[in-house]
Design a protein around this motif. Structure first.
Motif, PDB file in Angstrom:
ATOM      1  N   ARG A   1     -13.573   5.810  -9.103  1.00 42.54           N
ATOM      2  CA  ARG A   1     -14.813   5.250  -8.542  1.00 42.54           C
ATOM      3  C   ARG A   1     -14.515   4.390  -7.311  1.00 42.54           C
ATOM      4  N   ALA A   2     -13.385   3.703  -7.338  1.00 41.14           N
ATOM      5  CA  ALA A   2     -12.980   2.886  -6.188  1.00 41.14           C
ATOM      6  C   ALA A   2     -12.719   3.776  -4.973  1.00 41.14           C
ATOM      7  N   ILE A   3     -11.992   4.865  -5.188  1.00 41.07           N
ATOM      8  CA  ILE A   3     -11.705   5.807  -4.102  1.00 41.07           C
ATOM      9  C   ILE A   3     -12.993   6.395  -3.553  1.00 41.07           C
ATOM     10  N   GLN A   4     -13.891   6.784  -4.451  1.00 38.97           N
ATOM     11  CA  GLN A   4     -15.136   7.432  -4.048  1.00 38.97           C
ATOM     12  C   GLN A   4     -16.018   6.508  -3.209  1.00 38.97           C
ATOM     13  N   CYS A   5     -16.135   5.245  -3.610  1.00 32.26           N
ATOM     14  CA  CYS A   5     -17.039   4.348  -2.874  1.00 32.26           C
ATOM     15  C   CYS A   5     -16.522   4.103  -1.456  1.00 32.26           C
ATOM     16  N   VAL A   6     -15.210   4.036  -1.294  1.00 31.64           N
ATOM     17  CA  VAL A   6     -14.647   3.865   0.048  1.00 31.64           C
ATOM     18  C   VAL A   6     -14.917   5.107   0.894  1.00 31.64           C
ATOM     19  N   LYS A   7     -14.761   6.273   0.300  1.00 30.77           N
ATOM     20  CA  LYS A   7     -15.032   7.515   1.040  1.00 30.77           C
ATOM     21  C   LYS A   7     -16.500   7.597   1.463  1.00 30.77           C
ATOM     22  N   TRP A   8     -17.415   7.234   0.571  1.00 31.64           N
ATOM     23  CA  TRP A   8     -18.838   7.214   0.938  1.00 31.64           C
ATOM     24  C   TRP A   8     -19.065   6.288   2.132  1.00 31.64           C
ATOM     25  N   ALA A   9     -18.491   5.086   2.049  1.00 37.13           N
ATOM     26  CA  ALA A   9     -18.701   4.101   3.123  1.00 37.13           C
ATOM     27  C   ALA A   9     -18.119   4.583   4.448  1.00 37.13           C
ATOM     28  N   ARG A  10     -16.965   5.265   4.393  1.00 36.88           N
ATOM     29  CA  ARG A  10     -16.338   5.748   5.620  1.00 36.88           C
ATOM     30  C   ARG A  10     -17.156   6.858   6.295  1.00 36.88           C
ATOM     31  N   ASN A  11     -18.092   7.451   5.575  1.00 36.49           N
ATOM     32  CA  ASN A  11     -18.997   8.427   6.200  1.00 36.49           C
ATOM     33  C   ASN A  11     -19.922   7.756   7.213  1.00 36.49           C
ATOM     34  N   PHE A  12     -20.091   6.432   7.084  1.00 33.44           N
ATOM     35  CA  PHE A  12     -21.055   5.712   7.930  1.00 33.44           C
ATOM     36  C   PHE A  12     -20.400   4.780   8.948  1.00 33.44           C
ATOM     37  N   VAL A  13     -19.306   4.140   8.563  1.00 37.17           N
ATOM     38  CA  VAL A  13     -18.659   3.159   9.451  1.00 37.17           C
ATOM     39  C   VAL A  13     -17.146   3.327   9.406  1.00 37.17           C
ATOM     40  N   ASP A  14     -16.480   2.849  10.444  1.00 37.57           N
ATOM     41  CA  ASP A  14     -15.017   2.912  10.506  1.00 37.57           C
ATOM     42  C   ASP A  14     -14.363   1.725   9.808  1.00 37.57           C
ATOM     43  N   ASP A  15     -15.136   0.638   9.669  1.00 42.21           N
ATOM     44  CA  ASP A  15     -14.606  -0.604   9.098  1.00 42.21           C
ATOM     45  C   ASP A  15     -15.158  -0.775   7.685  1.00 42.21           C
ATOM     46  N   VAL A  16     -14.311  -0.526   6.690  1.00 40.82           N
ATOM     47  CA  VAL A  16     -14.736  -0.615   5.281  1.00 40.82           C
ATOM     48  C   VAL A  16     -13.846  -1.615   4.560  1.00 40.82           C
ATOM     49  N   GLU A  17     -14.479  -2.573   3.916  1.00 47.11           N
ATOM     50  CA  GLU A  17     -13.750  -3.533   3.090  1.00 47.11           C
ATOM     51  C   GLU A  17     -14.012  -3.218   1.627  1.00 47.11           C
ATOM     52  N   PHE A  18     -12.941  -3.115   0.858  1.00 51.09           N
ATOM     53  CA  PHE A  18     -13.052  -2.866  -0.586  1.00 51.09           C
ATOM     54  C   PHE A  18     -12.748  -4.150  -1.341  1.00 51.09           C
ATOM     55  N   TYR A  19     -13.583  -4.495  -2.316  1.00 45.25           N
ATOM     56  CA  TYR A  19     -13.290  -5.657  -3.158  1.00 45.25           C
ATOM     57  C   TYR A  19     -12.914  -5.202  -4.565  1.00 45.25           C
ATOM     58  N   ALA A  20     -11.815  -5.745  -5.064  1.00 42.39           N
ATOM     59  CA  ALA A  20     -11.366  -5.497  -6.436  1.00 42.39           C
ATOM     60  C   ALA A  20     -11.823  -6.698  -7.267  1.00 42.39           C
ATOM     61  N   GLU A  21     -13.056  -6.656  -7.719  1.00 41.51           N
ATOM     62  CA  GLU A  21     -13.624  -7.829  -8.396  1.00 41.51           C
ATOM     63  C   GLU A  21     -12.774  -8.243  -9.592  1.00 41.51           C
ATOM     64  N   ASP A  22     -12.615  -9.543  -9.749  1.00 40.97           N
ATOM     65  CA  ASP A  22     -11.789 -10.162 -10.790  1.00 40.97           C
ATOM     66  C   ASP A  22     -10.320  -9.778 -10.642  1.00 40.97           C
ATOM     67  N   ALA A  23      -9.899  -9.592  -9.388  1.00 39.21           N
ATOM     68  CA  ALA A  23      -8.485  -9.295  -9.121  1.00 39.21           C
ATOM     69  C   ALA A  23      -7.577 -10.404  -9.633  1.00 39.21           C
ATOM     70  N   GLY A  24      -8.094 -11.624  -9.669  1.00 43.73           N
ATOM     71  CA  GLY A  24      -7.302 -12.753 -10.158  1.00 43.73           C
ATOM     72  C   GLY A  24      -6.791 -12.545 -11.568  1.00 43.73           C
ATOM     73  N   ARG A  25      -7.555 -11.804 -12.394  1.00 48.79           N
ATOM     74  CA  ARG A  25      -7.146 -11.542 -13.780  1.00 48.79           C
ATOM     75  C   ARG A  25      -6.752 -10.072 -13.985  1.00 48.79           C
ATOM     76  N   THR A  26      -6.527  -9.355 -12.890  1.00 54.95           N
ATOM     77  CA  THR A  26      -6.129  -7.945 -12.976  1.00 54.95           C
ATOM     78  C   THR A  26      -4.612  -7.825 -13.022  1.00 54.95           C
ATOM     79  N   ASP A  27      -4.127  -6.944 -13.873  1.00 58.24           N
ATOM     80  CA  ASP A  27      -2.700  -6.653 -13.943  1.00 58.24           C
ATOM     81  C   ASP A  27      -2.196  -6.229 -12.565  1.00 58.24           C
ATOM     82  N   ASN A  28      -1.118  -6.849 -12.094  1.00 63.28           N
ATOM     83  CA  ASN A  28      -0.640  -6.620 -10.734  1.00 63.28           C
ATOM     84  C   ASN A  28      -0.248  -5.169 -10.463  1.00 63.28           C
TER      85      ASN A  28
END
Length: 389
Positions: free
Chosen positions: A122-149
């Protein structure tokens, strides 16, 4: 400038606006966006377009008027969200879509009832969708602070490969200690093969009072963008304070970092946001609080009057504040009293000050702060006595 630039991503108009009672209309958002651009922020997160027609309009209007900064719209990892953000950002000279999904096991299981592999896709897909519209896409990994590295590194590598130009590593719950957050950024810098193709961004919350410390730790470890708000406003205990990270970087030049922020505008910007959002700034707030450059202890006042650097590492003019204040209370000393009398046009010798100081303490014990009017009364009364004597 020498050193490495830290991009300042301001989310006052999006994350900051989520504070209860701080909702802004389009006119207010546009006014603040213009001031944020003048302040020198690199990215303005203008809102969450899919959330309401009003927010869509605000993002659209800000996209029209901002000339130099990147204008960013938030979305979830949902196609309709991304399409709405793209539509709202159409007028922008530098549009960015900010999209993403939770990556911690807590979010994967409790929020999405999903699996790590499904979230990765789903993370890969949302970035691909966004890149269809703009060249500058920022992805957020919500709760990265508690995500396994190790898993987080897999996600970061995959979204960069899919076209993300910035990857946001949020400490969504404000859980991390500074060394933990810094180590997380360092781990990604050292273990994501294509990390050179994107910028890592710090988005820290202040639930434990560590947002600024964590953001600086992230920048020291290799992140090149800090996401913050004016006055540190935001959900729950707030976000990273823009004025704090800017001045930490400015004061600690040995870090080899700099921002494009005009620090002399920090206090005026703070007051404007406070007034517009109807959100008072606590008096002891770093950099922009009413007491940030006030001195009331006798020991501090004496040192400050001899050399301002004894108790101030920042001159008030550097951040657009009024001059430092000597506040007279029962804790103040003779040097501060003599200084304030002199400022009011009354010059006394040491013996005079000794006599006046005892009278001053009587007034100071009866009220929290001795005002200029009180001092003038004391001075005039004393002069009248000495003339008649």
């Amino acid at each position: 400038m020498n050193g490495t630039k830290i991009h300042i991503f301001d989310t006052t108009l999006r994350d900051g606006e989520q504070v209860p009672g701080c909702k802004l209309n389009t006119k207010e958002k546009v006014q603040l966006a213009e001031k944020l651009e003048a302040l020198g922020v690199d990215v303005i997160e203008a809102g969450f377009p899919i959330s309401s027609p009003g927010d869509f309009q605000s993002v659209q209007e800000i996209a029209r008027i901002v000339k130099n900064a990147t204008v960013c719209g938030l979305s979830r990892a949902v196609q309709k969200d991304i399409e709405a953000a793209a539509e709202a950002l159409k007028p922008a000279k530098r549009p960015r879509i900010h999209t993403g999904i939770g990556t911690s096991d807590s979010h994967i299981k409790s929020k999405f009832n999903s699996t790590r592999e499904d979230i990765l896709q789903r993370a890969i897909q949302c970035v691909k969708w966004a890149r269809n519209f703009v060249d500058d896409v920022e992805f957020y990994a919500e709760d990265a602070g508690r995500t396994d590295n190790e898993y987080l590194a897999r996600v970061v590598e995959a979204v960069i490969a899919a076209g993300a130009t910035v990857v946001n590593i949020p400490d969504t719950t404000g859980y991390c200690l500074p060394h933990q957050y810094g180590e997380k950024i360092a781990y990604l810098m050292n273990n994501v093969p294509n990390i050179d193709k994107a910028i890592l961004s710090c988005h820290c919350h202040n639930d434990l009072g560590l947002a600024t410390a964590n953001s600086i730790a992230g920048a020291m470890a290799g992140a090149r963008q800090i996401e913050c708000t004016i006055n540190g406003i935001g959900e729950r205990a707030g976000n990273t304070s823009l004025e704090e990270v800017v001045m930490v970087i400015q004061q600690h030049k040995h870090l080899g970092l700099y921002t494009g922020i005009d620090a002399t505008q920090l206090n005026p910007m703070s007051r404007l946001v406070s007034d517009t959002m109807r959100m008072p700034v606590q008096p002891n707030k770093a950099i922009v609080g009413a007491n940030a450059f006030s001195h009331s202890s006798g020991i501090h006042q004496d040192g400050f009057l001899k050399d301002t650097s004894t108790y101030e590492i920042i001159a008030p003019e550097e951040v657009g504040a009024e001059s430092s204040k000597i506040v007279l209370t029962a804790r103040s000393g003779r040097s501060a009293l003599a200084y304030r009398f002199l400022k009011l046009g009354f010059e006394f010798n040491r013996n005079d000050v000794d006599v006046l100081y005892d009278r001053f303490l009587q007034v100071a014990d009866s009220k929290k702060e001795v005002e200029d009017a009180d001092l003038a009364t004391l001075a005039k009364s004393y002069k009248a006595e000495t003339v008649h004597a």
